[in-house]
Design a protein around this motif. Structure first.
Motif, short mmCIF file in Angstrom:
data_model
loop_
_atom_site.label_atom_id
_atom_site.label_comp_id
_atom_site.label_asym_id
_atom_site.label_seq_id
_atom_site.Cartn_x
_atom_site.Cartn_y
_atom_site.Cartn_z
N UNK A 151 15.74 92.93 56.08
CA UNK A 151 15.38 93.85 55.00
C UNK A 151 16.38 95.00 54.82
N UNK A 152 17.62 94.79 55.17
CA UNK A 152 18.62 95.84 55.00
C UNK A 152 18.86 96.13 53.52
N UNK A 153 19.06 97.38 53.17
CA UNK A 153 19.22 97.80 51.77
C UNK A 153 20.39 97.09 51.08
N UNK A 154 21.59 97.03 51.68
CA UNK A 154 22.69 96.31 51.00
C UNK A 154 22.37 94.85 50.73
N UNK A 155 21.67 94.22 51.68
CA UNK A 155 21.28 92.82 51.51
C UNK A 155 20.31 92.65 50.35
N UNK A 156 19.38 93.60 50.20
CA UNK A 156 18.41 93.53 49.11
C UNK A 156 19.09 93.66 47.76
N UNK A 157 20.12 94.52 47.69
CA UNK A 157 20.85 94.68 46.43
C UNK A 157 21.49 93.38 45.99
N UNK A 158 22.09 92.66 46.92
CA UNK A 158 22.71 91.37 46.61
C UNK A 158 21.64 90.35 46.25
N UNK A 159 20.53 90.37 46.99
CA UNK A 159 19.44 89.42 46.75
C UNK A 159 18.88 89.55 45.33
N UNK A 160 18.71 90.79 44.87
CA UNK A 160 18.16 91.02 43.52
C UNK A 160 19.09 90.43 42.47
N UNK A 161 20.37 90.53 42.66
CA UNK A 161 21.32 89.99 41.69
C UNK A 161 21.22 88.48 41.56
N UNK A 162 20.92 87.80 42.67
CA UNK A 162 20.94 86.34 42.66
C UNK A 162 19.58 85.71 42.36
N UNK A 163 18.49 86.29 42.86
CA UNK A 163 17.17 85.65 42.71
C UNK A 163 16.17 86.48 41.92
N UNK A 164 16.57 87.67 41.50
CA UNK A 164 15.70 88.45 40.64
C UNK A 164 14.88 89.51 41.38
#
Length: 199
Positions: A151-164
């Motif tokens: 649940x790291x913040x940078x990881x979440x930013x990338x995740x939102x871009x790819x899966x919404x």
């Protein structure tokens, strides 16, 4: 009389120092044995892997070498930071904010600390060990590790871009709930004195 008391106190102090030195030596010997066992274990694993998958062995060695180089460059900095934290962050502070009596405040602090870093997962383990040594509760340490891993913040930013956004929010909520449950269960099952050295 005073001289006798001073002599007795000095003998007690010397005895305590000797016992502390013996404990440190025993711990050092145990760590050496663990290291030797670990090297032997991975040597056997590599030998078996080379025998079963001879064509894939060079690629596995190359990948392992890259990870090893990364660890060699990253770990010294981590050890320096841990050394500074050991001196600057008192045990009483860790126990107050992340200890057994920290309630949900400690758990949310563990979540906050776990979301900030961007480093690889293996960096978190020595930090977790240091938190346990400074009397943090096992559940808070498990939450810290789980959040760092997923649940790291940078990881979440990338995740939102790819899966919404919707998927990412739901995944965040359900993962966080699972981490809380796992942390609480593990604290009830595992005796922390097994790896903190507490009596």
């Amino acid at each position: 009389m005073a001289a006798a008391n001073n002599l007795e106190n000095q003998n007690k102090k010397n005895k305590q120092e000797k016992m502390a030195a013996e404990k440190k030596q025993q711990k050092f010997n145990q760590n050496i044995k663990k290291t030797i066992k670990t090297i032997i274990f991975w040597g056997i694993v590599l030998a078996v892997f080379r025998y079963i998958f001879p064509d894939r062995f060079p690629a596995a060695i190359s990948m392992s070498s890259r990870y090893l180089k990364e660890m060699i460059f990253v770990f010294p900095a981590v050890l320096v930071i841990m050394g500074l934290a050991d001196r600057w962050v008192p045990t009483s502070m860790v126990e107050k904010y992340l200890g057994h009596n920290s309630s949900f405040q400690g758990k949310f602090l563990a979540v906050f600390l776990g979301t900030l870093p961007t480093g690889p997962m293996y960096v978190a383990f020595p930090i977790a060990a240091e938190l346990l040594r400074k009397k943090a509760s096992l559940s808070n340490v498990i939450i810290f590790l789980g959040v760092w891993a997923s649940l790291k913040v940078p990881q979440l930013g990338v995740e939102i871009q790819f899966v919404g956004l919707k998927f990412s929010i739901l995944r965040f909520i359900f993962t966080l709930i699972s981490i809380f449950i796992i942390g609480i269960l593990m604290e009830k099952i595992i005796d922390t004195s097994e790896f903190t050295g507490a009596e």
